[in-house]
Design an enzyme around this catalytic site. Structure first.
Site, PDB file in Angstrom:
ATOM      1  N   GLU A 128     -56.990 -15.708  64.566  1.00 33.63           N
ATOM      2  CA  GLU A 128     -57.332 -14.941  65.761  1.00 33.63           C
ATOM      3  C   GLU A 128     -56.427 -15.488  67.057  1.00 33.63           C
ATOM      4  OE1 GLU A 128     -60.494 -12.538  66.381  1.00 33.63           O
ATOM      5  OE2 GLU A 128     -61.089 -12.265  64.319  1.00 33.63           O
TER       6      GLU A 128
HETATM    7  C1  FAD Z   1     -58.388 -17.418  56.070  1.00 35.83           C
HETATM    8  C2  FAD Z   1     -57.278 -16.838  56.918  1.00 35.83           C
HETATM    9  C3  FAD Z   1     -57.479 -15.477  57.240  1.00 35.83           C
HETATM   10  C4  FAD Z   1     -56.645 -15.005  58.135  1.00 35.83           C
HETATM   11  N1  FAD Z   1     -56.618 -13.627  58.327  1.00 35.83           N
HETATM   12  C5  FAD Z   1     -55.478 -12.843  59.140  1.00 35.83           C
HETATM   13  C6  FAD Z   1     -55.752 -11.227  58.964  1.00 35.83           C
HETATM   14  O1  FAD Z   1     -56.630 -10.936  58.734  1.00 35.83           O
HETATM   15  N2  FAD Z   1     -54.731 -10.833  59.738  1.00 35.83           N
HETATM   16  C7  FAD Z   1     -53.364 -11.397  60.178  1.00 35.83           C
HETATM   17  O2  FAD Z   1     -52.578 -10.916  60.457  1.00 35.83           O
HETATM   18  N3  FAD Z   1     -53.441 -12.823  59.972  1.00 35.83           N
HETATM   19  C8  FAD Z   1     -54.454 -13.366  59.497  1.00 35.83           C
HETATM   20  N4  FAD Z   1     -54.421 -14.925  59.092  1.00 35.83           N
HETATM   21  C9  FAD Z   1     -53.474 -15.576  59.861  1.00 35.83           C
HETATM   22  C10 FAD Z   1     -53.711 -16.521  61.130  1.00 35.83           C
HETATM   23  O3  FAD Z   1     -53.815 -15.284  62.496  1.00 35.83           O
HETATM   24  C11 FAD Z   1     -52.715 -17.594  61.317  1.00 35.83           C
HETATM   25  O4  FAD Z   1     -52.754 -18.580  60.107  1.00 35.83           O
HETATM   26  C12 FAD Z   1     -52.574 -18.100  62.778  1.00 35.83           C
HETATM   27  O5  FAD Z   1     -52.113 -17.020  63.512  1.00 35.83           O
HETATM   28  C13 FAD Z   1     -51.771 -19.268  62.716  1.00 35.83           C
HETATM   29  O6  FAD Z   1     -50.326 -19.074  62.191  1.00 35.83           O
HETATM   30  P1  FAD Z   1     -49.632 -19.943  61.217  1.00 35.83           P
HETATM   31  O7  FAD Z   1     -50.667 -20.355  60.156  1.00 35.83           O
HETATM   32  O8  FAD Z   1     -48.349 -19.454  60.554  1.00 35.83           O
HETATM   33  O9  FAD Z   1     -49.425 -21.496  62.140  1.00 35.83           O
HETATM   34  P2  FAD Z   1     -48.156 -21.881  62.844  1.00 35.83           P
HETATM   35  O10 FAD Z   1     -48.218 -20.603  63.913  1.00 35.83           O
HETATM   36  O11 FAD Z   1     -47.106 -22.364  62.218  1.00 35.83           O
HETATM   37  O12 FAD Z   1     -49.069 -23.240  63.465  1.00 35.83           O
HETATM   38  C14 FAD Z   1     -49.199 -24.246  63.154  1.00 35.83           C
HETATM   39  C15 FAD Z   1     -49.446 -25.348  64.411  1.00 35.83           C
HETATM   40  O13 FAD Z   1     -48.754 -25.407  65.025  1.00 35.83           O
HETATM   41  C16 FAD Z   1     -49.358 -25.060  66.450  1.00 35.83           C
HETATM   42  N5  FAD Z   1     -48.507 -24.258  67.166  1.00 35.83           N
HETATM   43  C17 FAD Z   1     -47.648 -23.195  66.974  1.00 35.83           C
HETATM   44  N6  FAD Z   1     -46.964 -22.877  68.054  1.00 35.83           N
HETATM   45  C18 FAD Z   1     -47.266 -23.657  69.141  1.00 35.83           C
HETATM   46  C19 FAD Z   1     -46.754 -23.791  70.432  1.00 35.83           C
HETATM   47  N7  FAD Z   1     -45.853 -22.913  70.879  1.00 35.83           N
HETATM   48  N8  FAD Z   1     -47.243 -24.842  71.096  1.00 35.83           N
HETATM   49  C20 FAD Z   1     -48.028 -25.700  70.630  1.00 35.83           C
HETATM   50  N9  FAD Z   1     -48.546 -25.526  69.540  1.00 35.83           N
HETATM   51  C21 FAD Z   1     -48.002 -24.766  68.835  1.00 35.83           C
HETATM   52  C22 FAD Z   1     -50.510 -24.179  65.947  1.00 35.83           C
HETATM   53  O14 FAD Z   1     -51.561 -24.224  67.004  1.00 35.83           O
HETATM   54  C23 FAD Z   1     -50.969 -24.911  64.691  1.00 35.83           C
HETATM   55  O15 FAD Z   1     -51.621 -25.879  64.997  1.00 35.83           O
HETATM   56  C24 FAD Z   1     -55.441 -15.502  58.511  1.00 35.83           C
HETATM   57  C25 FAD Z   1     -55.345 -16.875  58.419  1.00 35.83           C
HETATM   58  C26 FAD Z   1     -56.235 -17.579  57.227  1.00 35.83           C
HETATM   59  C27 FAD Z   1     -55.971 -18.954  56.965  1.00 35.83           C
END
Ligand code: FAD
Length: 585
Positions: free
Chosen positions: A402
């Site tokens: 979220e």
């Molecule tokens: C158990 C679980 C349930 C989930 N449920 C849902 C769901 O119901 N619906 C849905 O749509 N998604 C869902 N998600 C997805 C979740 O919302 C994403 O994992 C989350 O938005 C982060 O994206 P990512 O994992 O690709 O990380 P990334 O975006 O790849 O980020 C990796 C790291 O880099 C940091 N980062 C990224 N961009 C920047 C920036 N510009 N500046 C500084 N730091 C940055 C992030 O904060 C993080 O620490 C779920 C994930 C999990 C693990």
């Protein structure tokens, strides 16, 4: 020409705080919880606790990585899936305050159940509630209220996480059938294994390609048996925590969806996604309140019973410090959550910053509280027969989904920069026509010359806490001044000044936490009297003291820091591909 909006125009409390303006009518008096809300919530949570005791075996769910399907039906029968759905569509029409209190209770009982409920209501069906047409609501909400259909929110993709607007799932219009054909893969979708109502975000190609404006939100609704041609559910992910909650891919392969199913307009999907997430965050903070209270209870039980050196460990000052920190942070979090829920229930249009503060502060406070409770438990804390390990694993995700806490910090700070930027734009505009804008310019120049853009004050705090209130005013003013300088110095490049943005966000989170605690304790003092409020006053003073240290440190670092070293060090590490200073090399 004043750039700070008046009370009646103000959309957002915290956005105005960024400009150095504390609109006290938004946060004083602390929102009172109506008696009928208390009754309704108590009746529901009592029934929920009975249901949990009878049908939800958390250890088994965690061990088997499976949440029983009968329990999902049970949640529907109980009304747990229709809490936020208006009564006219068969739901309970809970206020934000009531929903938060319910999630506070539900969360610590079983996290996987809380995810079924939260993914359904806080995000899955939220686009429909916020942006759906009357006809769409009439068609789908009644079945969503009873749990006949469970909802899921499908935004994330393998290549589009935090940068959700870069999503690649496409929706191509077929004029012959008045349908869209969806293709793409959604990743980590909570409730993905059994949901029948998905809010899917897809790119609708347009003549003028624009990343944010060509996204639409589609209601993708399966048949009663859960199937839909072109929609496949991936296998269940094996996760660190929340093991019973269903997390799957949703693969769309030429999946046809009626054009009528677009929620909120064709080019409006990104706004739908962002507003859905903005509204859901306060309840995550509420879950963290419940989890933190549960941890404090365990920590106190253990600390008072366990004896070492012939004395209960509770008597040792290091343990007292841990307990006090847990309680003060939980009190602050609870104050923020229900202040924010109160703003929502008063229909204050924009509470996105307040919700983000609750999520960031809450999820980190919860993590810290679990860690401290586990530490107090000593070796027992490491044993699987105690709940610390599972709670620690379950809660870790809250800082990631979220909106990650990093992205939310950027969001908080940049929203503030935008407000400040618009005042500076007014200045720049006025500079183009200095004669007609003389009054405004000289007022601005005078304030700058005095080195004080505003003189923010908290006047409604109980006099016993006047020093704490004065500090808040002082820091709001200091932040507003610092923001002006940052925006002035960096202009548009401010979006990349993340070292500074993180500090700004941390200061704002602390300011909001202090305002919330001061407002709440003031109400308590007036209601209960000084004697009965004594422990609360101590908690608030203790919290504000700690919080002040953080603010002062962050304010100082805005001016003087070693950010350049940070860039140099990380560059060296990236180049070496890891730690390159092994003592033995
Ligand atoms: C158990 C679980 C349930 C989930 N449920 C849902 C769901 O119901 N619906 C849905 O749509 N998604 C869902 N998600 C997805 C979740 O919302 C994403 O994992 C989350 O938005 C982060 O994206 P990512 O994992 O690709 O990380 P990334 O975006 O790849 O980020 C990796 C790291 O880099 C940091 N980062 C990224 N961009 C920047 C920036 N510009 N500046 C500084 N730091 C940055 C992030 O904060 C993080 O620490 C779920 C994930 C999990 C693990």
């Amino acid at each position: 020409m004043s750039s700070v909006k008046t009370e009646t125009e103000l959309n957002s409390f915290l956005k105005a705080v960024f400009q150095g303006h504390i609109e006290e009518s938004y946060v004083f008096p602390y929102p009172e919880i109506p008696a009928d809300t208390k009754e309704t919530v108590a009746a529901f949570t009592d029934a929920y606790k009975d249901f949990d005791a009878a049908f939800i075996d958390s250890d088994k769910i965690d061990h088997e990585h499976f949440f029983p399907r009968e329990a999902i039906k049970g949640l529907g029968d109980l009304g747990a899936l229709g809490m936020v759905i208006p009564e006219e569509y068969g739901g309970s029409g809970f206020s934000a305050t009531a929903y938060c209190k319910t999630m506070e209770t539900v969360g610590p009982l079983d996290s996987s159940a809380a995810i079924v409920i939260g993914a359904h209501q806080s995000i899955g069906i939220k686009p429909l509630l916020l942006f759906g047409s009357d006809e769409q609501k009439k068609k789908w909400l009644p079945d969503l209220a009873t749990g006949k259909m469970v909802g899921a929110f499908a935004l994330t993709e393998p290549e589009a996480g935090s940068d959700a607007a870069s999503l690649k799932t496409t929706a191509v219009y077929d004029a012959e059938t008045d349908e869209y054909i969806l293709n793409g893969t959604k990743q980590w979708i909570s409730n993905g294994g059994f949901a029948k109502f998905f809010t899917v975000f897809a790119r609708v190609p347009s003549e003028v390609p624009e990343k944010h404006k060509e996204i639409a939100c589609f209601a993708v609704v399966t048949h009663e048996d859960g199937t839909l041609p072109g929609l496949t559910r991936g296998v269940e992910e094996k996760k660190l925590g929340l093991c019973g909650s269903s997390t799957t891919q949703i693969i769309l392969d030429n999946c046809r969806v009626p054009a009528w199913n677009i929620i909120g307009g064709k080019g409006n999907g990104f706004r739908v996604a962002v507003e859905t997430l903005n509204t859901g965050r306060t309840s995550l903070g509420a879950g963290a309140v419940g989890g933190s209270k549960a941890m404090i209870k365990l920590a106190v039980e253990h600390a008072t019973q366990r004896k070492q050196f012939k004395t209960p460990i509770a008597n040792f000052e290091i343990i007292r410090h841990k307990i006090t920190k847990m309680v003060a942070n939980t009190y602050a979090l609870e104050s923020m959550v229900y202040l924010t829920a109160g703003l929502v229930d008063r229909y204050i249009p924009d509470y996105s910053l307040e919700g983000a503060c609750c999520k960031v502060f809450g999820t980190e406070a919860l993590w810290d509280n679990i860690n401290e409770a586990l530490q107090i438990a000593g070796g027992n804390g490491f044993m699987n027969e105690y709940p610390y390990g599972r709670t620690l694993r379950d809660s870790r995700i809250y800082m990631i989904f979220e909106g990650t806490n990093e992205i939310l910090r950027l969001y908080i700070a940049l929203s503030g920069m935008k407000e400040v930027g618009s005042e500076l734009q007014n200045v720049q505009q006025a500079l183009k026509d200095p004669v007609r804008s003389f009054g405004f310019l000289s007022e601005f120049a005078q304030r700058r010359l005095r080195g004080v853009i505003t003189n923010a004050k908290l006047t409604k705090v109980h006099p016993l806490l006047a020093p704490e209130a004065d500090y808040v005013g002082k820091y709001v003013t200091a932040l507003a001044n610092a923001m002006q300088l940052i925006v002035w110095n960096h202009g548009k490049n401010v979006v990349d000044r993340q070292y500074q943005l993180e500090r700004v966000a941390n200061i704002m989170i602390d300011i909001y936490a202090q305002i919330a605690t001061l407002s709440r304790v003031t109400s308590s003092m007036l209601k209960k009297g000084l004697e009965k409020s004594r422990p609360e006053i101590d908690i608030v003073k203790w919290f504000c003291h700690q919080s002040r240290h953080r603010i002062v440190s962050n304010l100082k670092s805005l001016e003087k820091n070693r950010d350049r070293d940070c860039t140099e060090i990380s560059n060296a590490v990236y180049e070496a591909g890891g730690y390159a200073w092994d003592l033995w090399d």
